[in-house]
Design a protein around this motif. Structure first.
Motif, PDB file in Angstrom:
ATOM      1  N   VAL A 105      44.370  43.436  52.059  1.00  0.00           N
ATOM      2  CA  VAL A 105      44.936  45.079  51.445  1.00  0.00           C
ATOM      3  C   VAL A 105      46.327  44.931  51.370  1.00  0.00           C
ATOM      4  O   VAL A 105      47.093  44.448  52.303  1.00  0.00           O
ATOM      5  N   THR A 106      46.858  45.351  50.135  1.00  0.00           N
ATOM      6  CA  THR A 106      48.345  45.391  49.988  1.00  0.00           C
ATOM      7  C   THR A 106      48.873  47.010  49.863  1.00  0.00           C
ATOM      8  O   THR A 106      48.088  47.670  49.269  1.00  0.00           O
ATOM      9  N   ARG A 107      49.961  47.332  50.350  1.00  0.00           N
ATOM     10  CA  ARG A 107      50.448  48.427  50.390  1.00  0.00           C
ATOM     11  C   ARG A 107      51.626  48.325  49.764  1.00  0.00           C
ATOM     12  O   ARG A 107      52.574  47.690  50.575  1.00  0.00           O
ATOM     13  N   ARG A 109      55.147  50.674  49.003  1.00  0.00           N
ATOM     14  CA  ARG A 109      56.077  51.888  49.394  1.00  0.00           C
ATOM     15  C   ARG A 109      57.393  51.742  49.391  1.00  0.00           C
ATOM     16  O   ARG A 109      57.895  50.669  48.978  1.00  0.00           O
ATOM     17  N   ASP A 156      37.316  47.817  54.316  1.00  0.00           N
ATOM     18  CA  ASP A 156      36.632  48.817  53.335  1.00  0.00           C
ATOM     19  C   ASP A 156      36.756  48.371  51.796  1.00  0.00           C
ATOM     20  O   ASP A 156      38.135  48.338  51.423  1.00  0.00           O
ATOM     21  N   LEU A 158      36.448  49.959  49.368  1.00  0.00           N
ATOM     22  CA  LEU A 158      36.900  51.105  48.292  1.00  0.00           C
ATOM     23  C   LEU A 158      38.371  51.476  48.555  1.00  0.00           C
ATOM     24  O   LEU A 158      38.763  52.244  47.700  1.00  0.00           O
ATOM     25  N   GLN A 159      39.068  51.094  49.637  1.00  0.00           N
ATOM     26  CA  GLN A 159      40.463  51.498  49.861  1.00  0.00           C
ATOM     27  C   GLN A 159      41.379  51.014  48.913  1.00  0.00           C
ATOM     28  O   GLN A 159      41.088  49.620  48.278  1.00  0.00           O
ATOM     29  N   PRO A 160      42.437  51.634  48.515  1.00  0.00           N
ATOM     30  CA  PRO A 160      43.411  50.998  47.435  1.00  0.00           C
ATOM     31  C   PRO A 160      44.203  49.716  47.903  1.00  0.00           C
ATOM     32  O   PRO A 160      44.315  49.668  49.232  1.00  0.00           O
ATOM     33  N   GLY A 161      44.310  48.767  46.885  1.00  0.00           N
ATOM     34  CA  GLY A 161      44.803  47.585  47.290  1.00  0.00           C
ATOM     35  C   GLY A 161      44.033  46.530  47.898  1.00  0.00           C
ATOM     36  O   GLY A 161      44.499  45.493  48.580  1.00  0.00           O
ATOM     37  N   TYR A 162      42.660  46.742  47.865  1.00  0.00           N
ATOM     38  CA  TYR A 162      41.590  45.855  48.846  1.00  0.00           C
ATOM     39  C   TYR A 162      41.399  44.638  47.648  1.00  0.00           C
ATOM     40  O   TYR A 162      41.115  44.678  46.397  1.00  0.00           O
ATOM     41  N   GLN A 163      41.327  43.377  48.115  1.00  0.00           N
ATOM     42  CA  GLN A 163      41.211  42.186  47.612  1.00  0.00           C
ATOM     43  C   GLN A 163      40.089  41.271  48.469  1.00  0.00           C
ATOM     44  O   GLN A 163      40.374  41.040  49.511  1.00  0.00           O
TER      45      GLN A 163
END
Length: 210
Positions: A105-107, A109, A156, A158-163
């Motif tokens: 998961v990449t975030r 900001r 999950d 469906l969360q943003p940034g998931y690979q």
């Protein structure tokens, strides 16, 4: 024609940057710790690697690989800001190639960074007191910040940034039969011997007349 430097830029030319202080994103440090940055729902024991501009990728990966080899360590976070974001991505991609099956998961900001600048020593002038302290300047900047979570456990999707994990390499394909390297016009194997076994024209007549 070059544009003249702004008054603010001319003032900054007389200063040098002493250090940069990042706003805290977790309680861990560069060598690993419990901090998780933007991932607040991680299980206890997750390792947080703070990647800095001067960090050595070899040292970061050595610690990260050894930590993830332990069964109790289920996740690791690489985080960096400013010029360290490229190095953050490099660390995560290399670790994914070393350890298969990691969910990511990449975030992205912005993070506040405070820079401390100090004035350069001026030329000595008449009447100047020796040992006069240098003037300092504090600058607050907002720079891009990147955090990459790699987890052994499923996340999950469906969360943003998931690979999803990289697929396992399939079995190697069977080698194909070697192709013939003979050039055009060169007889195939057996053709030359068959032709040589046939008598040349006139050979039979010469045998009969001999």
């Amino acid at each position: 024609m070059a544009k003249p430097a702004s008054p603010q830029r001319r003032r900054m030319e007389n200063f040098r940057k002493v250090r940069s202080e990042e706003a805290p994103v977790g309680s861990g440090d560069e060598e690993g710790g419990p901090g998780s940055g933007p991932f607040a729902d991680l299980a206890p024991g997750a390792v947080h690697m703070r990647v800095k501009e001067g960090s050595k990728i070899r040292n970061l990966l050595a610690f990260a690989t050894a930590s993830m080899a332990q069964p109790a360590t289920r996740a690791i976070v690489f985080s960096g800001c400013g010029r360290a974001t490229t190095k953050t991505v490099t660390c995560a991609e290399i670790l994914k190639r070393r350890l298969a099956g990691l969910h990511q998961v990449t975030r992205l900001r912005y993070q506040s960074v405070r820079e401390l600048w100090q004035s350069l020593p001026p030329e000595p002038t008449p009447g100047q007191k020796p040992g006069e302290p240098a003037a300092s300047l504090s600058v607050l900047k907002n720079v891009p910040s990147l955090a990459i979570l790699l987890s052994k456990d499923a996340l999950d999707p469906l969360q943003p940034g998931y690979q999803p994990p990289n697929p396992h390499p399939g079995p190697s394909s069977q080698p194909t039969a070697p192709t013939s390297k003979r050039s055009l016009g060169e007889p195939a194997a057996g053709e030359g011997s068959a032709k040589r076994s046939q008598p040349e024209p006139g050979a039979a007549e010469e045998d009969q007349t001999a």
